[in-house]
Design an enzyme around this catalytic site. Structure first.
Site, PDB file in Angstrom:
ATOM      1  N   LYS A   1       0.821  -1.221   0.000  1.00 33.38           N
ATOM      2  CA  LYS A   1       0.000   0.000   0.000  1.00 33.38           C
ATOM      3  C   LYS A   1       0.856   1.273   0.000  1.00 33.38           C
ATOM      4  O   LYS A   1       0.444   2.303  -0.526  1.00 33.38           O
ATOM      5  CB  LYS A   1      -0.921   0.009   1.225  1.00 33.38           C
ATOM      6  CG  LYS A   1      -1.934  -1.128   1.264  1.00 33.38           C
ATOM      7  CD  LYS A   1      -2.627  -1.170   2.622  1.00 33.38           C
ATOM      8  CE  LYS A   1      -3.633  -2.302   2.720  1.00 33.38           C
ATOM      9  NZ  LYS A   1      -4.226  -2.390   4.066  1.00 33.38           N
TER      10      LYS A   1
ATOM     11  N   TYR B   1      -6.084  -4.554  -6.505  1.00 31.82           N
ATOM     12  CA  TYR B   1      -5.744  -4.534  -5.072  1.00 31.82           C
ATOM     13  C   TYR B   1      -5.189  -5.885  -4.599  1.00 31.82           C
ATOM     14  O   TYR B   1      -4.125  -5.959  -3.973  1.00 31.82           O
ATOM     15  CB  TYR B   1      -6.987  -4.133  -4.268  1.00 31.82           C
ATOM     16  CG  TYR B   1      -6.805  -4.197  -2.775  1.00 31.82           C
ATOM     17  CD1 TYR B   1      -5.954  -3.298  -2.133  1.00 31.82           C
ATOM     18  CD2 TYR B   1      -7.485  -5.127  -2.000  1.00 31.82           C
ATOM     19  CE1 TYR B   1      -5.784  -3.342  -0.760  1.00 31.82           C
ATOM     20  CE2 TYR B   1      -7.314  -5.177  -0.631  1.00 31.82           C
ATOM     21  CZ  TYR B   1      -6.468  -4.281  -0.008  1.00 31.82           C
ATOM     22  OH  TYR B   1      -6.290  -4.334   1.356  1.00 31.82           O
TER      23      TYR B   1
ATOM     24  N   TYR C   1      -0.852  -0.348  11.829  1.00 31.06           N
ATOM     25  CA  TYR C   1      -2.253  -0.502  12.226  1.00 31.06           C
ATOM     26  C   TYR C   1      -2.525   0.285  13.511  1.00 31.06           C
ATOM     27  O   TYR C   1      -2.049   1.386  13.681  1.00 31.06           O
ATOM     28  CB  TYR C   1      -2.625  -1.983  12.383  1.00 31.06           C
ATOM     29  CG  TYR C   1      -2.334  -2.825  11.161  1.00 31.06           C
ATOM     30  CD1 TYR C   1      -2.868  -2.489   9.908  1.00 31.06           C
ATOM     31  CD2 TYR C   1      -1.511  -3.948  11.245  1.00 31.06           C
ATOM     32  CE1 TYR C   1      -2.607  -3.263   8.785  1.00 31.06           C
ATOM     33  CE2 TYR C   1      -1.252  -4.723  10.117  1.00 31.06           C
ATOM     34  CZ  TYR C   1      -1.795  -4.379   8.898  1.00 31.06           C
ATOM     35  OH  TYR C   1      -1.532  -5.134   7.791  1.00 31.06           O
TER      36      TYR C   1
END
Length: 317
Positions: free
Chosen positions: A76, A201, A253
């Site tokens: 990402k 993706y 995260y």
């Protein structure tokens, strides 16, 4: 870090990295391999490998560095950079925000609660799906090819490719990601078809790498977009700045704040147990250890990076 400091650090890494890896390896017992993507559940839970690369391309490696794994969420960072290179900041940030969420990486909660219904940042799943739709190309095949070429260039490895078993496993079980994508489509965030965007993706999440590949990719970020080994600019400095800022605020995260406190380096983790991090201006670091904690980060990997950061005073804070 002066040359003498680098020499001292490098010597200590050569002398002690293997024993530090062995000590951190015990922490694999504290985690569990990701199983929500069935193919990832096959990963060995008790391994830990790390590669550290300097600006000349010298490496110090220890542990299970022969093990190959998929990038998962680490990809990402680089699709964000490619989308910025393709579209510029204004377009990209009309589709995704710049803030950490405090929610799980696959949460849908804030998309509905907070105006204007765009994902909070490009490193959560919803944000990365939105970013995947922005990669230039007239078809998913073209977009995936451009991503692959870009990743191969950054890693300086023309052999990088997609692990088709992981891709299929992700695609077959991605009910929540499909939901996120349809929600984004309904909110007007996605201009392309949902299945096309998800194909892109899942493909970039399934690109297979080694610790050395990760270290080389991290090295380019550590040097603000220049590959120092070839002395070649691959990414505009501003876009690396954006990517590294997101790595600090959202890269680990919901443990990003804790990681900044204990390690203090920009980093991105993936549920394959991989972590890409760097000592800005100096080293690129890639590691893998598939046993994860509840936040989705490698237990042994986070422990080892904490030890190294403390030992060499690497924290930027």
């Amino acid at each position: 870090m002066h040359q003498s400091e680098h020499t001292t650090t490098w010597k200590q890494l050569n002398d002690h990295l293997a024993e530090w890896v062995a000590a951190s390896k015990a922490h694999t017992a504290d985690g569990h391999v990701a199983s929500y993507i069935p193919e990832l559940a096959n990963a060995p839970a008790d391994i830990l490998g790390i590669c550290i690369m300097d600006a000349e391309g010298n490496t110090v490696a220890a542990g299970d560095t022969h093990y190959h794994f998929t990038l998962q969420s680490i990809s990402k960072v680089f699709t964000l950079i490619l989308a910025l290179m393709d579209n510029g900041e204004e377009t990209v940030f009309s589709k995704v925000g710049m803030e950490p969420t405090g929610d799980d990486f696959n949460s849908m909660l804030k998309l509905e609660l907070v105006e204007p219904g765009i994902p909070f940042n490009p490193l959560i799943n919803a944000g990365a799906i939105a970013i995947s739709s922005l990669i230039a190309g007239s078809s998913p095949k073209e977009q995936i090819e451009r991503i692959l070429q870009f990743f191969r260039e950054i890693a300086h490895n023309p052999a990088l490719d997609i692990n088709q078993d992981v891709f299929k496993s992700e695609s077959d079980t991605a009910h929540r990601n499909r939901s996120l994508a349809y929600f984004l489509k309904d909110n007007g965030v996605l201009d392309r078809e949902v299945d096309d965007v998800l194909q892109v993706y899942f493909s970039h999440c399934s690109i297979q790498v080694s610790c050395a590949d990760l270290a080389r990719m991290a090295l380019v970020l550590a040097h603000n977009g220049v590959d120092p080994i070839r002395n070649q600019r691959l990414i505009p400095r501003r876009f690396v700045q954006i990517a590294k800022t997101f790595m600090f605020t959202c890269g680990m995260y919901n443990a990003s704040g804790e990681f900044a406190m204990n390690v203090g380096l920009p980093a991105k983790s993936g549920v394959s147990g991989s972590i890409l991090t760097m000592v800005p201006g100096h080293y690129g670091i890639g590691l893998v250890s598939p046993a994860l904690n509840r936040k989705g980060n490698s237990t042994a990997g986070v422990h080892l990076l904490g030890k190294l950061s403390q030992e060499f005073d690497w924290s930027l804070f």
